[in-house]
Scaffold this active site. Structure first.
Site, short mmCIF file in Angstrom:
data_model
loop_
_atom_site.label_atom_id
_atom_site.label_comp_id
_atom_site.label_asym_id
_atom_site.label_seq_id
_atom_site.Cartn_x
_atom_site.Cartn_y
_atom_site.Cartn_z
N GLY A 1 42.56 34.60 21.50
CA GLY A 1 41.54 35.55 21.96
C GLY A 1 42.10 36.95 22.05
N ALA A 2 41.60 37.86 21.19
CA ALA A 2 42.06 39.26 21.24
C ALA A 2 41.04 40.09 22.00
CB ALA A 2 42.27 39.80 19.82
N GLY A 3 40.62 39.59 23.16
CA GLY A 3 39.73 40.35 24.04
C GLY A 3 40.57 41.21 24.97
N VAL A 4 39.93 41.69 26.05
CA VAL A 4 40.60 42.63 26.94
C VAL A 4 41.87 42.01 27.55
CG1 VAL A 4 40.33 43.98 29.04
CG2 VAL A 4 38.40 43.74 27.48
N ILE A 5 41.74 40.81 28.08
CA ILE A 5 42.88 40.19 28.78
C ILE A 5 43.99 39.84 27.79
CG2 ILE A 5 43.60 38.18 30.16
CD1 ILE A 5 40.77 38.31 31.47
N VAL B 1 41.20 28.83 16.79
CA VAL B 1 42.19 27.83 17.22
C VAL B 1 41.47 26.50 17.46
CG1 VAL B 1 43.78 27.20 19.06
CG2 VAL B 1 43.76 29.55 18.18
N ARG C 1 36.08 34.29 30.47
CA ARG C 1 35.99 33.68 31.79
C ARG C 1 34.57 33.18 32.02
NH1 ARG C 1 40.26 34.68 35.01
NH2 ARG C 1 39.06 34.58 36.92
N ALA D 1 35.66 44.42 38.04
CA ALA D 1 35.83 44.52 39.48
C ALA D 1 34.93 45.59 40.09
CB ALA D 1 37.30 44.82 39.80
N HIS E 1 43.21 74.07 31.45
CA HIS E 1 44.12 74.06 30.30
C HIS E 1 45.56 74.10 30.78
CE1 HIS E 1 45.75 74.92 26.37
NE2 HIS E 1 46.48 75.87 26.91
P1 FAD Z 1 36.89 37.14 42.17
O1 FAD Z 1 37.74 38.33 42.14
O2 FAD Z 1 37.08 36.07 41.19
O3 FAD Z 1 36.89 36.62 43.65
C1 FAD Z 1 36.23 35.47 44.05
C2 FAD Z 1 36.96 34.89 45.25
O4 FAD Z 1 36.15 33.89 45.82
C3 FAD Z 1 38.28 34.22 44.89
O5 FAD Z 1 39.28 34.58 45.82
C4 FAD Z 1 37.97 32.72 45.00
O6 FAD Z 1 39.10 31.95 45.37
C5 FAD Z 1 36.93 32.75 46.12
N1 FAD Z 1 36.01 31.61 46.14
C6 FAD Z 1 35.35 31.04 45.11
N2 FAD Z 1 34.54 30.05 45.55
C7 FAD Z 1 34.72 30.01 46.90
C8 FAD Z 1 34.17 29.20 47.92
N3 FAD Z 1 33.28 28.25 47.65
N4 FAD Z 1 34.59 29.41 49.19
C9 FAD Z 1 35.50 30.38 49.47
N5 FAD Z 1 36.04 31.17 48.54
C10 FAD Z 1 35.65 30.99 47.28
N6 FAD Z 1 38.36 44.00 35.99
C11 FAD Z 1 38.38 45.35 36.02
O7 FAD Z 1 37.38 45.96 36.41
N7 FAD Z 1 39.49 46.05 35.64
C12 FAD Z 1 40.61 45.43 35.20
O8 FAD Z 1 41.59 46.09 34.87
C13 FAD Z 1 40.62 44.02 35.15
N8 FAD Z 1 41.72 43.35 34.74
C14 FAD Z 1 41.72 41.99 34.75
C15 FAD Z 1 42.87 41.34 34.31
C16 FAD Z 1 42.92 39.97 34.30
C17 FAD Z 1 44.18 39.27 33.84
C18 FAD Z 1 41.79 39.22 34.77
C19 FAD Z 1 41.85 37.71 34.81
C20 FAD Z 1 40.65 39.86 35.19
C21 FAD Z 1 40.60 41.25 35.17
N9 FAD Z 1 39.45 41.95 35.57
C22 FAD Z 1 39.45 43.32 35.57
C23 FAD Z 1 38.23 41.26 36.01
C24 FAD Z 1 38.15 41.24 37.55
O9 FAD Z 1 39.29 40.61 38.06
C25 FAD Z 1 36.88 40.54 37.99
O10 FAD Z 1 35.76 41.12 37.37
C26 FAD Z 1 36.71 40.64 39.50
O11 FAD Z 1 37.81 40.07 40.17
C27 FAD Z 1 35.42 39.95 39.95
O12 FAD Z 1 35.30 40.04 41.32
P2 FAD Z 1 34.51 38.94 42.17
O13 FAD Z 1 34.59 39.39 43.58
O14 FAD Z 1 33.18 38.70 41.57
O15 FAD Z 1 35.31 37.58 41.96
P1 AMP Z 2 37.24 38.29 26.33
O1 AMP Z 2 35.97 37.57 26.71
O2 AMP Z 2 37.13 39.78 26.23
O3 AMP Z 2 38.41 37.88 27.21
O4 AMP Z 2 37.60 37.79 24.87
C1 AMP Z 2 37.88 36.45 24.53
C2 AMP Z 2 38.00 36.34 23.02
O5 AMP Z 2 38.44 35.01 22.66
C3 AMP Z 2 36.70 36.57 22.25
O6 AMP Z 2 36.87 37.65 21.38
C4 AMP Z 2 36.46 35.25 21.51
O7 AMP Z 2 35.91 35.46 20.22
C5 AMP Z 2 37.87 34.65 21.41
N1 AMP Z 2 37.88 33.18 21.22
C6 AMP Z 2 37.14 32.26 21.87
N2 AMP Z 2 37.45 30.99 21.46
C7 AMP Z 2 38.44 31.11 20.51
C8 AMP Z 2 39.21 30.18 19.70
N3 AMP Z 2 39.05 28.85 19.79
N4 AMP Z 2 40.13 30.69 18.83
C9 AMP Z 2 40.33 32.02 18.74
N5 AMP Z 2 39.65 32.93 19.48
C10 AMP Z 2 38.71 32.51 20.35
#
Ligand code: FAD
Ligand code: AMP
Length: 475
Positions: free
Chosen positions: A189-193, A246, A280, A328, A452
């Site tokens: 997956g060549a998405g953001v993460i 994949v 996700r 977030a 500037h």
């Molecule tokens: P979450 O942050 O997922 O929080 C949910 C919380 O609820 C968790 O602690 C979980 O354990 C808890 N929970 C779940 N169910 C229950 C339950 N039943 N009872 C009690 N607790 C519970 N977003 C950005 O905007 N900028 C970025 O740079 C960015 N980088 C990222 C990098 C990575 C590697 C990843 C994985 C994500 C990134 N994101 C980024 C996405 C961002 O993390 C999410 O969009 C954001 O965390 C969502 O917030 P949320 O509060 O909806 O959920």
């Molecule tokens: P993101 O949702 O930004 O994290 O991106 C995830 C990426 O994974 C998307 O661009 C998808 O097209 C890619 N993807 C999903 N399933 C597969 C797979 N089986 N093999 C290769 N890439 C995939």
């Protein structure tokens, strides 16, 4: 007897903890339940974002960027260093320290605002009754509230025949915690993460191969940006294979053997570590009792209306577990808006002006529509752009790659989208979000004085270019 609150928030990520604090600020008796535990089993509010997402990834991106600059860019400044090395455990420990500081800060903020915090798993039952199963295994606690906000977030999507084991085959959690630099890292997956975490390990010396099923690179970004980004990332050594689906992976003798299908047929690839970053999905496991009255969509999201109301009266849902981008800041804005609606105040989220950022180097940031979206909608627009190679500050700083592109309505000149590929794009986009939020025109950006020498002058020049009057490039 169940303790009664005005508001109970289930989930303590950037959606949940922010909504809990805002509700408490508005004078509402508020509880926040979060089940996330750190390595010592202690509560660690902040959700995915603070624990295993936005913040730790940026900490490692910054560390790895320093190392990369030291090796590749400093010599041009006349700076030489002998025997540069990377101590991965120190880098990881620094990242852990940043996470701890911020999650501790969230705990303090909740306390300071008198939000009752429960470390455990919350389950919504009929009539806004909430059962908390404490993380320490203690007896379940019963709560109830006039309003419940669901903010349970998301988890990584798994794909068939690729079992994440946390050691050889990892998701974001494992890729933020490698104890050494893998020689060969495969990324599905060549998405953001995938791009961000792939960049971290590539800068530290891994040979990184990204396997992307789609035929286009960064399909959701503006084409001009994705084209330039693909070129730059290739130069940096990221090997992005498009149209590569994949089909499976297995671990054998310390290697991960991956089966990939592309236009040429099936092939095998071997890596030391494999990161699965294929997107996700909303997390609602165990969240809703059968009688909760909360409906899910067929994509597993909690079904909400434009105001984040679910199908159950007095139950709201925000963040990654509902529709809209998994970001977030989108979760936090929804959290604040819902708290204000509950307190009887007006609140509205403008989904059209949510900024997107990819923290590669250079960074990618955009807000609003891409040119291909405008074309598909048959919109009448004008485009202006400006390359950082013609911006004095970008040259002085040694980062000439990329550009700013502005799209505006041909008739009204209202800004429809801004796309930036370049150093500090994540910060530069803020001005453009403000302009769009105020329904600004490209002429507004063109008439605003930009200091500037700054990178922001590229935004100014792109706005001037849209009207054929850029100063530092041909029109
Ligand atoms: P979450 O942050 O997922 O929080 C949910 C919380 O609820 C968790 O602690 C979980 O354990 C808890 N929970 C779940 N169910 C229950 C339950 N039943 N009872 C009690 N607790 C519970 N977003 C950005 O905007 N900028 C970025 O740079 C960015 N980088 C990222 C990098 C990575 C590697 C990843 C994985 C994500 C990134 N994101 C980024 C996405 C961002 O993390 C999410 O969009 C954001 O965390 C969502 O917030 P949320 O509060 O909806 O959920
Ligand atoms: P993101 O949702 O930004 O994290 O991106 C995830 C990426 O994974 C998307 O661009 C998808 O097209 C890619 N993807 C999903 N399933 C597969 C797979 N089986 N093999 C290769 N890439 C995939």
């Amino acid at each position: 007897m169940a303790e009664k609150f005005d508001v109970i928030v289930i989930g303590g990520g950037p959606g949940g903890y922010v909504s809990a604090i805002r509700a408490a600020q508005l004078g509402l008796k508020t509880a926040c339940i979060d089940m996330y535990s750190d390595r010592d089993g202690k509560a660690s509010p902040g959700g995915t974002c603070l624990n295993v997402g936005c913040i730790p990834s940026k900490a490692l991106l910054d560390s790895s960027k320093h190392f990369h600059h030291l090796q590749h860019d400093f010599s041009a400044h006349g700076i030489s260093v002998k025997d540069a090395g990377i101590d991965v455990p120190t880098m990881i420990a620094r990242k852990d320290g940043v996470v701890k500081k911020l999650t501790g800060g969230v705990s303090q903020l909740l306390k300071g605002n008198k939000v009752a915090f429960y470390h455990g798993k919350g389950r919504l039952k009929a009539g806004r009754q909430v059962e908390v199963s404490p993380a320490d295994g203690g007896e379940a606690v019963q709560l109830e509230a006039d309003n419940v906000i669901l903010a349970s977030g998301s988890v990584p999507i798994q794909i068939p025949n690729v079992a994440v084991d946390g050691e050889f085959i990892v998701d974001n959690v494992g890729a933020l915690d490698f104890d050494h630099v893998p020689e060969n890292l495969g990324v599905i997956g060549a998405g953001v993460i995938g791009l961000e975490l792939g960049s971290v390990w590539s800068r530290l010396g891994s040979k990184v191969t990204l396997l992307e099923a789609l035929p286009d690179f960064l399909a959701m970004a503006d084409k001009d940006v994705s084209k330039q980004a693909a070129r730059e990332f290739k130069k940096q050594g990221l090997d992005v294979r498009l149209g590569a689906m994949v089909k499976g992976a297995e671990v054998s003798k310390g290697k991960v053997n991956v089966t990939v299908e592309d236009a040429k047929g099936a092939s095998k690839h071997s890596f030391d570590r494999l990161l699965v970053s294929v997107g996700r999905k909303p997390y609602t496991d165990g969240l809703l009792a059968e009688d909760s009255g909360v409906r899910l969509t067929d994509r597993g999201q909690i079904d909400v209306d434009a105001q984040s109301k679910t199908s159950a009266p007095g139950v709201w849902a925000i963040g990654d577990c509902v529709r809209g981008p998994m970001l977030a800041h989108k979760a936090s804005e929804e959290g604040m808006a819902v708290a204000e609606l509950i307190a009887g105040k007006p609140a509205h989220i403008h989904f059209d002006t949510v900024p997107w950022v990819v923290y590669t180097d250079p960074e990618i940031a955009w807000v609003g529509k891409t040119e291909q979206e405008l074309e598909a909608a048959g919109a009448s627009y004008r485009a202006g752009s400006f390359p950082f190679a013609a911006n004095g500050r970008a040259l002085a700083g040694g980062h000439p790659a990329g550009m700013v592109k502005i799209l505006a309505d041909s008739e009204t000149d209202e800004i429809l989208g801004v796309h930036i590929f370049g150093a500090n794009a994540s910060e530069l986009i803020a001005e453009c979000v403000v302009a769009m939020e105020f329904q600004g025109s490209s002429e507004d950006l063109a008439r605003i004085i930009h200091a500037h020498p700054t990178l922001s002058e590229a935004v100014h020049e792109a706005a001037l270019h849209l009207d054929g009057r850029a100063i530092h490039r041909g029109n």
